[in-house]
Enzyme design. Structure first.
Site, mmCIF file in Angstrom:
data_model
loop_
_atom_site.group_PDB
_atom_site.id
_atom_site.type_symbol
_atom_site.label_atom_id
_atom_site.label_comp_id
_atom_site.label_asym_id
_atom_site.label_seq_id
_atom_site.Cartn_x
_atom_site.Cartn_y
_atom_site.Cartn_z
ATOM 1 N N THR A 1 5.485 -1.064 0.924
ATOM 2 C CA THR A 1 4.959 -2.258 0.275
ATOM 3 C C THR A 1 3.849 -1.823 -0.676
ATOM 4 O O THR A 1 3.390 -0.690 -0.647
ATOM 5 C CB THR A 1 4.374 -3.251 1.295
ATOM 6 N N VAL B 1 -0.798 4.671 5.900
ATOM 7 C CA VAL B 1 -1.753 4.157 4.921
ATOM 8 C C VAL B 1 -1.408 4.702 3.543
ATOM 9 O O VAL B 1 -1.225 5.911 3.362
ATOM 10 C CB VAL B 1 -3.191 4.554 5.314
ATOM 11 N N LYS B 2 -1.344 3.809 2.583
ATOM 12 C CA LYS B 2 -0.945 4.179 1.223
ATOM 13 C C LYS B 2 -2.175 4.191 0.322
ATOM 14 O O LYS B 2 -2.906 3.198 0.241
ATOM 15 C CB LYS B 2 0.089 3.160 0.723
ATOM 16 N N VAL B 3 -2.393 5.333 -0.336
ATOM 17 C CA VAL B 3 -3.532 5.468 -1.245
ATOM 18 C C VAL B 3 -3.038 5.999 -2.585
ATOM 19 O O VAL B 3 -2.047 6.730 -2.638
ATOM 20 C CB VAL B 3 -4.619 6.417 -0.677
#
Length: 218
Positions: free
Chosen positions: A27, A83-85
């Site tokens: 997402t 976790v998307k960074v």
């Protein structure tokens, strides 16, 4: 190759999961915004209950401290959250810090091999090169995937290559032939992968012939 769906739509996720081919979900803030006024963390938790695989939840903070705080909060939502960074200076710092704490990190918005290598060395579980957006500016996005597969194989990086911004089944097939680990795609591309005009024609003919035989029996 693992298949992820790139959406925040619960309807699309449930439908893709029913095919038995779904390994995870990606997402981003834009996709979540399309779902209207939803509680982000509750929405991610629901997705994790539908799909037994990695679910990427992106931070929106732009500085290291904000990314670290958000990342820790997102990681607590569910054990399957990655976790998307973004691949920025602060994003790499957050990747290093979070991965050192045992949090899985997906470094996104990657458009070059050096970016992907930096993310891998910072501890990323996934790197997400965007092939479609590279195509949009007149660059062959698949060349980047070929480079990354070769480089990561040379040095046995544990980081997986997650091909993102897939626009059509050809992107998927080329990624698979090159040896990328994961492809994430919108539901529209998943639907295109299933369909073939000759399958539809053949199925229609089988049904017509069957109905003809049944009519003669009567």
């Amino acid at each position: 190759m693992k298949f992820f769906i790139d959406t925040a739509s619960l309807k699309e996720i449930r439908e893709a999961a029913s095919f038995g081919i779904l390994d995870g979900v990606t997402t981003n803030p834009s996709l979540v915004a399309k779902e209207g006024n939803v509680d982000f963390r509750e929405h991610i938790r629901t997705i994790c209950e539908i799909v037994n695989g990695p679910v990427s939840a992106e931070v929106v903070g732009q500085d290291f401290e904000s990314m670290l705080k958000e990342g820790r909060e997102n990681a607590r939502i569910h054990p399957n959250v990655y976790v998307k960074v973004p691949c920025t200076v602060d994003g790499l710092k957050a990747c290093h810090a979070l991965s050192s704490e045992g949090v899985h990190v997906n470094v996104t918005l990657i458009f070059s091999a050096p970016q992907a290598m930096m993310a891998a060395k910072a501890g990323a579980s996934f790197v997400s090169p965007f092939v479609g957006r590279l195509d949009d500016i007149g660059t062959d996005g698949m060349e980047l995937i070929q480079e990354l597969v070769e480089i990561f194989d040379n040095y046995d990086f544990d980081t997986e290559i997650l091909v993102a911004s897939i626009r059509n089944p050809l992107h998927l097939i080329e990624s698979a032939r090159m040896g990328a680990d994961i492809a994430t795609m919108p539901f529209s591309v998943i639907s295109q992968m299933i369909k073939h005009p000759l399958t539809d024609i053949g199925n229609k003919k089988f049904l017509e012939d069957w109905n003809t035989v049944q009519g003669k029996k009567k």
